[in-house]
Design a protein around this motif. Structure first.
Motif, PDB file in Angstrom:
ATOM      1  N   LEU A 388       0.852  -1.264  -0.043  1.00 24.70           N
ATOM      2  CA  LEU A 388      -0.053   0.090  -0.064  1.00 24.70           C
ATOM      3  C   LEU A 388       0.644   1.317   0.070  1.00 24.70           C
ATOM      4  CD1 LEU A 388      -2.990   1.060   0.394  1.00 24.70           C
ATOM      5  CD2 LEU A 388      -2.707   1.269   2.729  1.00 24.70           C
ATOM      6  N   PHE A 389       1.811   1.218   0.918  1.00 21.06           N
ATOM      7  CA  PHE A 389       2.581   2.494   1.001  1.00 21.06           C
ATOM      8  C   PHE A 389       3.559   2.682   0.038  1.00 21.06           C
ATOM      9  CE2 PHE A 389       1.143   1.965   5.404  1.00 21.06           C
ATOM     10  CZ  PHE A 389       0.218   2.813   5.495  1.00 21.06           C
ATOM     11  N   GLU A 390       4.275   1.458  -0.550  1.00 22.05           N
ATOM     12  CA  GLU A 390       5.271   1.470  -1.689  1.00 22.05           C
ATOM     13  C   GLU A 390       4.436   2.156  -2.981  1.00 22.05           C
ATOM     14  OE1 GLU A 390       8.296  -2.075  -1.347  1.00 22.05           O
ATOM     15  OE2 GLU A 390       6.555  -2.416  -2.402  1.00 22.05           O
ATOM     16  N   ARG A 391       3.136   1.718  -3.081  1.00 19.19           N
ATOM     17  CA  ARG A 391       2.301   2.217  -4.223  1.00 19.19           C
ATOM     18  C   ARG A 391       2.142   3.838  -3.913  1.00 19.19           C
ATOM     19  NH1 ARG A 391       0.434   2.002  -9.493  1.00 19.19           N
ATOM     20  NH2 ARG A 391      -1.594   3.054  -9.612  1.00 19.19           N
ATOM     21  N   MET A 392       1.887   4.108  -2.397  1.00 14.29           N
ATOM     22  CA  MET A 392       1.538   5.800  -2.532  1.00 14.29           C
ATOM     23  C   MET A 392       2.858   6.613  -2.503  1.00 14.29           C
ATOM     24  SD  MET A 392       1.065   7.250   1.530  1.00 14.29           S
ATOM     25  CE  MET A 392       2.575   6.605   1.906  1.00 14.29           C
ATOM     26  N   MET A 393       4.034   5.937  -2.228  1.00 21.32           N
ATOM     27  CA  MET A 393       5.303   6.833  -2.212  1.00 21.32           C
ATOM     28  C   MET A 393       5.749   6.828  -3.715  1.00 21.32           C
ATOM     29  SD  MET A 393       5.816   8.102   0.437  1.00 21.32           S
ATOM     30  CE  MET A 393       7.208   8.875  -0.033  1.00 21.32           C
ATOM     31  N   TYR A 395       3.966   8.192  -5.878  1.00 25.19           N
ATOM     32  CA  TYR A 395       3.415   9.190  -6.332  1.00 25.19           C
ATOM     33  C   TYR A 395       3.404  10.380  -5.277  1.00 25.19           C
ATOM     34  CZ  TYR A 395       1.375   6.217  -9.893  1.00 25.19           C
ATOM     35  OH  TYR A 395       1.027   5.167 -11.089  1.00 25.19           O
ATOM     36  N   GLU A 396       3.731  10.162  -4.129  1.00 24.33           N
ATOM     37  CA  GLU A 396       3.905  11.226  -3.069  1.00 24.33           C
ATOM     38  C   GLU A 396       5.210  11.229  -2.671  1.00 24.33           C
ATOM     39  OE1 GLU A 396       1.368  13.301  -2.598  1.00 24.33           O
ATOM     40  OE2 GLU A 396      -0.075  12.230  -3.758  1.00 24.33           O
ATOM     41  N   LYS A 397       6.276  11.429  -3.429  1.00 24.28           N
ATOM     42  CA  LYS A 397       7.682  11.725  -3.008  1.00 24.28           C
ATOM     43  C   LYS A 397       8.056  12.582  -1.938  1.00 24.28           C
ATOM     44  CE  LYS A 397       9.069   9.518  -7.448  1.00 24.28           C
ATOM     45  NZ  LYS A 397       9.191   8.133  -7.070  1.00 24.28           N
ATOM     46  N   ASP A 398       7.382  13.700  -2.004  1.00 30.38           N
ATOM     47  CA  ASP A 398       7.682  14.711  -1.001  1.00 30.38           C
ATOM     48  C   ASP A 398       6.658  14.856   0.398  1.00 30.38           C
ATOM     49  OD1 ASP A 398       9.798  15.576  -2.513  1.00 30.38           O
ATOM     50  OD2 ASP A 398       8.449  16.918  -3.963  1.00 30.38           O
ATOM     51  N   PHE A 399       6.065  13.379   0.776  1.00 35.27           N
ATOM     52  CA  PHE A 399       5.238  13.547   1.644  1.00 35.27           C
ATOM     53  C   PHE A 399       5.818  12.832   2.832  1.00 35.27           C
ATOM     54  CE2 PHE A 399       1.009  11.136   2.902  1.00 35.27           C
ATOM     55  CZ  PHE A 399       0.838  12.141   4.038  1.00 35.27           C
ATOM     56  N   ALA A 400       6.229  13.498   3.866  1.00 36.12           N
ATOM     57  CA  ALA A 400       6.824  12.968   5.020  1.00 36.12           C
ATOM     58  C   ALA A 400       6.356  12.051   5.750  1.00 36.12           C
ATOM     59  CB  ALA A 400       7.297  14.190   5.943  1.00 36.12           C
ATOM     60  N   ARG A 401       5.060  12.306   6.026  1.00 32.16           N
ATOM     61  CA  ARG A 401       4.108  11.082   6.542  1.00 32.16           C
ATOM     62  C   ARG A 401       4.247   9.799   6.018  1.00 32.16           C
ATOM     63  NH1 ARG A 401      -2.030  11.339   8.514  1.00 32.16           N
ATOM     64  NH2 ARG A 401      -2.182   9.639  10.261  1.00 32.16           N
ATOM     65  N   GLY A 402       4.249   9.964   4.566  1.00 30.74           N
ATOM     66  CA  GLY A 402       4.458   8.779   3.661  1.00 30.74           C
ATOM     67  C   GLY A 402       5.326   8.023   3.879  1.00 30.74           C
ATOM     68  N   HIS A 403       6.735   8.695   4.038  1.00 32.71           N
ATOM     69  CA  HIS A 403       7.982   7.955   4.156  1.00 32.71           C
ATOM     70  C   HIS A 403       7.886   7.315   5.602  1.00 32.71           C
ATOM     71  CE1 HIS A 403      10.457   9.382   0.850  1.00 32.71           C
ATOM     72  NE2 HIS A 403      10.019  10.638   0.877  1.00 32.71           N
ATOM     73  N   LEU A 404       7.489   8.142   6.572  1.00 30.06           N
ATOM     74  CA  LEU A 404       7.203   7.271   8.067  1.00 30.06           C
ATOM     75  C   LEU A 404       6.469   6.200   7.787  1.00 30.06           C
ATOM     76  CD1 LEU A 404       6.849  10.536  10.139  1.00 30.06           C
ATOM     77  CD2 LEU A 404       8.735   9.156  10.195  1.00 30.06           C
ATOM     78  N   LEU A 405       5.227   6.368   6.900  1.00 36.00           N
ATOM     79  CA  LEU A 405       4.396   5.165   7.249  1.00 36.00           C
ATOM     80  C   LEU A 405       5.327   3.961   6.560  1.00 36.00           C
ATOM     81  CD1 LEU A 405       1.082   6.742   6.152  1.00 36.00           C
ATOM     82  CD2 LEU A 405       1.631   5.600   8.342  1.00 36.00           C
ATOM     83  N   LEU A 406       5.947   4.247   5.330  1.00 34.59           N
ATOM     84  CA  LEU A 406       6.410   3.116   4.521  1.00 34.59           C
ATOM     85  C   LEU A 406       7.628   2.513   5.308  1.00 34.59           C
ATOM     86  CD1 LEU A 406       6.902   1.473   2.116  1.00 34.59           C
ATOM     87  CD2 LEU A 406       8.084   3.162   1.144  1.00 34.59           C
ATOM     88  N   ALA A 407       8.292   3.514   6.139  1.00 39.80           N
ATOM     89  CA  ALA A 407       9.550   2.931   6.979  1.00 39.80           C
ATOM     90  C   ALA A 407       8.863   2.051   7.953  1.00 39.80           C
ATOM     91  CB  ALA A 407       9.960   4.180   7.512  1.00 39.80           C
ATOM     92  N   ARG A 408       7.992   2.393   8.798  1.00 41.57           N
ATOM     93  CA  ARG A 408       7.370   1.502   9.645  1.00 41.57           C
ATOM     94  C   ARG A 408       6.752   0.091   9.225  1.00 41.57           C
ATOM     95  NH1 ARG A 408       2.293   0.264  11.767  1.00 41.57           N
ATOM     96  NH2 ARG A 408       1.992   0.162  14.134  1.00 41.57           N
ATOM     97  N   ALA A 409       6.309   0.094   7.785  1.00 46.61           N
ATOM     98  CA  ALA A 409       6.047  -0.890   7.323  1.00 46.61           C
ATOM     99  C   ALA A 409       7.245  -1.817   6.846  1.00 46.61           C
ATOM    100  CB  ALA A 409       4.948  -0.512   6.079  1.00 46.61           C
ATOM    101  N   TYR A 410       8.171  -1.361   6.601  1.00 45.03           N
ATOM    102  CA  TYR A 410       9.368  -1.974   6.290  1.00 45.03           C
ATOM    103  C   TYR A 410       9.957  -2.521   7.521  1.00 45.03           C
ATOM    104  CZ  TYR A 410       9.787  -0.514   1.231  1.00 45.03           C
ATOM    105  OH  TYR A 410       9.940  -0.588  -0.081  1.00 45.03           O
ATOM    106  N   TYR A 411       9.991  -1.723   8.649  1.00 45.59           N
ATOM    107  CA  TYR A 411      10.553  -2.267   9.772  1.00 45.59           C
ATOM    108  C   TYR A 411       9.841  -3.876  10.417  1.00 45.59           C
ATOM    109  CZ  TYR A 411      11.552  -2.431  14.929  1.00 45.59           C
ATOM    110  OH  TYR A 411      11.822  -2.955  16.031  1.00 45.59           O
ATOM    111  N   PHE A 412       8.510  -3.604  10.338  1.00 50.32           N
ATOM    112  CA  PHE A 412       7.782  -4.742  10.923  1.00 50.32           C
ATOM    113  C   PHE A 412       7.904  -5.901   9.729  1.00 50.32           C
ATOM    114  CE2 PHE A 412       5.854  -1.704  13.493  1.00 50.32           C
ATOM    115  CZ  PHE A 412       5.910  -2.499  14.635  1.00 50.32           C
ATOM    116  N   ASP A 413       8.182  -5.704   8.580  1.00 50.53           N
ATOM    117  CA  ASP A 413       8.229  -6.660   7.449  1.00 50.53           C
ATOM    118  C   ASP A 413       9.918  -7.020   7.267  1.00 50.53           C
ATOM    119  OD1 ASP A 413       7.229  -8.191   5.586  1.00 50.53           O
ATOM    120  OD2 ASP A 413       8.407  -7.116   4.058  1.00 50.53           O
ATOM    121  N   HIS A 414      10.550  -6.693   8.562  1.00 52.51           N
ATOM    122  CA  HIS A 414      12.067  -6.834   8.675  1.00 52.51           C
ATOM    123  C   HIS A 414      12.863  -6.583   7.672  1.00 52.51           C
ATOM    124  CE1 HIS A 414      10.384  -9.362  12.138  1.00 52.51           C
ATOM    125  NE2 HIS A 414       9.843  -9.933  11.255  1.00 52.51           N
TER     126      HIS A 414
END
Length: 445
Positions: A388-393, A395-414
């Motif tokens: 979900l958040f890979e798709r979002m980023m 198109y929303e490359k300058d969205f700080a919250r988007g980077h945070l959400l994707l970072a969190r998703a990656y973290y829990f996906d190890h």
């Protein structure tokens, strides 16, 4: 046909987990396990202060969440199934509603089919908490169908009750009285006085809702923010409108957390929107009176129901980025479908071959195959937070919250290196904001 196609196009979501907001409102919501109507409708609990449940006043939605929990516990498949069935139910009601408007079952079916399988609906249907849109529209459409039989007192009272239920489900329902007035003027061709009289019951329900809301949560309306920010948001309305219309016509870049920058509206969107308005009314002038009224009613439906989320409310993602979510279009898209149906009806009178059953059937088949494949593909992005958040980023490359959400998703996906990279990008973006604001409170935040 609608039931079968609806189940097929969204069947894959039955196997998807709770994602993002689903986790907050269902999995980690302790209040979901109790069904205390007094607490829900009168807000007697302090749970909202903990940030764990819906901070809006949507008691009917809260009741539905808790009933779903009683049925499905924490099995996401059940919640997804309810969403699919509600969406199909809405499409079926559109079939009946449009059959009354167009007196043509084939045209009504085509319109309902577009609503059912258009890719723009994915965010409302595949996301479990998108049920707020599905449920609100379900009650609104039922209310509309009942109000058409105003001479039957029982059905009219039921229409009022359904409108109140829709209001207690989601705030977007406040626009129904305006929509009904427009319907009385454009479809029933009543005078302003007759139209206002016809809608007086729904206006009374709306006033009761606002008063009750004021008593319960201390606010009948919403804070529109500062005049300076409101002015910027209003200036960006042409760009937002064009973006929404383009998404409906060409839905190739659908994604979550869609944002619109209000600091650079420019004259180009205004010019583009003005040109589109002139072109549209130039074409509609050639329509027959009935077709023209239906087209204009569809246009009014789109604008009226979109108004509450059209940059007026301070739905700000961050800094100068306002939220322009695709699920905001779930109700307004019905108006666009109505405009398309009126346009197609006009073309059928001009081009006889379009009236042939084989041509109509072929068109519906092509439409179904095209939208079906697009929607099935769009559904896949809701299979996980990473997707979900890979798709979002993308198109929303300058969205700080988007980077945070994707970072969190990656973290829990190890995937720790990717998580660290996106956390760093989020920090850079937040520092950029800090350097460009003058308000000390905002800078400190």
């Amino acid at each position: 046909m609608l039931i079968i196609i609806g189940i097929l196009v969204y069947a894959q979501t039955l196997f998807y987990p709770f994602v993002h907001d689903d986790v907050v409102f269902i999995q980690k919501n302790p209040a979901i396990q109790t069904l205390d109507l007094k607490e829900i409708f009168l807000k007697t609990s302090d749970a909202p202060a903990k940030g764990l449940i819906n901070l809006y006043y949507r008691p009917v939605l809260d009741v539905v969440y808790r009933l779903e929990y009683q049925l499905f516990k924490f099995n996401p498949s059940g919640y997804h199934l309810v969403n699919i069935l509600l969406h199909i139910g809405n499409a079926v009601m559109i079939l009946f509603l449009f059959r009354n408007f167009f007196k043509n079952i084939s045209l009504a079916f085509m319109a309902a089919l577009i609503f059912l399988i258009h890719p723009i609906q994915t965010e409302a249907v595949a996301c479990i908490v998108g049920i707020s849109n599905l449920l609100c529209v379900f009650f609104l459409l039922l209310s509309l169908l009942m109000v058409q039989t105003r001479e039957e007192k029982g059905r009219y009272v039921l229409s009022l009750a359904l409108f109140l239920t829709a209001l207690l489900t989601k705030e977007q329902a406040v626009m129904l009285p305006v929509l009904l007035i427009f319907c009385e003027r454009m479809i029933n061709k009543n005078s302003w006085r007759e139209s206002l009289k016809a809608v007086s019951g729904h206006m009374a329900i709306l006033l009761f809702y606002l008063l009750f809301r004021k008593i319960v949560i201390g606010a009948a309306g919403v804070d529109l923010g500062s005049w300076e920010e409101l002015k910027l948001r209003m200036m960006a309305i042409p760009a937002t409108l064009l973006m929404y219309l383009r998404l409906i016509v060409a839905p190739y870049d659908l994604h979550y957390y869609r944002s619109t920058a209000i600091l650079r509206p420019g004259l180009k969107p205004m010019s583009g929107l003005s040109g589109l308005v002139v072109l549209t009314f130039g074409v509609v002038r050639n329509f027959k009176a009935g077709e023209r009224n239906l087209f204009l009613f569809g246009l009014g439906w789109f604008l009226i129901t979109l108004l509450p989320t059209l940059n007026i409310l301070p739905l700000i993602n961050e800094y100068s980025l306002i939220l322009t979510s695709e699920h905001f279009l779930y109700l307004p898209v019905i108006g666009v479908v109505m405009m398309a149906a009126a346009g197609f009806e006009h073309l059928r009178t001009k081009v006889r071959v379009l009236s042939h059953p084989a041509v109509m059937t072929g068109f519906i088949v092509l439409l179904t195959v095209g939208y079906f494949s697009l929607t099935v593909n769009q559904n896949t992005y809701w299979r996980s937070e990473v997707a979900l958040f890979e798709r979002m980023m993308k198109y929303e490359k300058d969205f700080a919250r988007g980077h945070l959400l994707l970072a969190r998703a990656y973290y829990f996906d190890h995937q720790l290196p990717k998580a660290a990279d996106h956390y760093e990008n989020a920090l850079k973006r937040m520092n950029y904001y800090r350097e460009h604001v003058s308000d000390l409170k905002v800078k400190e935040f």
